[in-house]
Structures are given as C-alpha cells and as structure tokens.
Design a protein around this motif. Structure first.
Motif, PDB file in Angstrom:
ATOM      1  N   UNK A  22       0.840  -1.199   0.000  1.00 38.95           N
ATOM      2  CA  UNK A  22       0.000   0.000   0.000  1.00 38.95           C
ATOM      3  C   UNK A  22       0.871   1.243   0.000  1.00 38.95           C
ATOM      4  N   UNK A  23       0.480   2.200  -0.850  1.00 38.75           N
ATOM      5  CA  UNK A  23       1.251   3.425  -1.010  1.00 38.75           C
ATOM      6  C   UNK A  23       0.329   4.628  -0.816  1.00 38.75           C
ATOM      7  N   UNK A  24       0.769   5.573   0.021  1.00 41.09           N
ATOM      8  CA  UNK A  24       0.051   6.840   0.196  1.00 41.09           C
ATOM      9  C   UNK A  24       0.616   7.845  -0.796  1.00 41.09           C
ATOM     10  N   UNK A  25      -0.212   8.304  -1.708  1.00 41.30           N
ATOM     11  CA  UNK A  25       0.168   9.336  -2.670  1.00 41.30           C
ATOM     12  C   UNK A  25      -0.362  10.668  -2.172  1.00 41.30           C
ATOM     13  N   UNK A  26       0.518  11.660  -2.094  1.00 38.02           N
ATOM     14  CA  UNK A  26       0.121  12.988  -1.637  1.00 38.02           C
ATOM     15  C   UNK A  26       0.300  13.975  -2.772  1.00 38.02           C
TER      16      UNK A  26
END
Length: 85
Positions: A22-26
């Motif tokens: 899982x990757x948090x893209x900001x």
C-alpha cells in the motif's frame, strides 16, 4: 486579459509501514482553480481523488502518473515516479 498558466503537477509517494503493497500518494500540485486529479498507478488501476492510497497486487516497480486540471488547462507528472516495493 492575462492568460492563466497551466497547473504544475507534483506528488510524493510513501509505502505504508503496515502493508508494503500500500502506497500513500500525496498531491503537491499547484495552480489556479485545481479541480481534477487523475492518477494512473501503472498497474491498470486509476483514481480520481486528490491524495489516494493505492494497494498493489504484487511487489514490483510501477510508473505512476498524475494529471491535474485547473483553470489554465491540464498538466501531467510522471518523471522519477517509480514505486518499488
């Protein structure tokens, strides 16, 4: 009338510590009247929210592309956006 410059697309990506897929893209994009965000995660999936979390099916390298739309048009950013898990 002064033309409105196109937006500048930019983002960061951080692999979440509790799930390496899982990757948090900001979204860090700038520009006038930003109203649209199109994420291409490089695995056939997409999202249209401002700063999504995406979970990949397998550990691999992916080229992620963000296209932002604003008053001055649309602009994409993908250079240097390889996510490795």
């Amino acid at each position: 009338n002064t033309p409105v410059p196109p937006p500048v697309a930019a983002f960061t990506a951080v692999v979440l510590p509790d799930n390496s897929l899982s990757v948090q893209f900001t979204n860090l994009s700038t520009g006038e009247g930003l109203s649209g965000f199109t994420w291409d995660f490089g695995d056939g999936m997409a999202a249209f929210e401002q700063s999504p979390v995406h979970t990949y099916a397998a550990a691999c390298s992916y080229t992620v592309k963000l296209t932002v739309t604003g008053t001055g048009g649309s602009k994409s950013q993908c250079a240097g956006s390889i996510i490795t898990m």
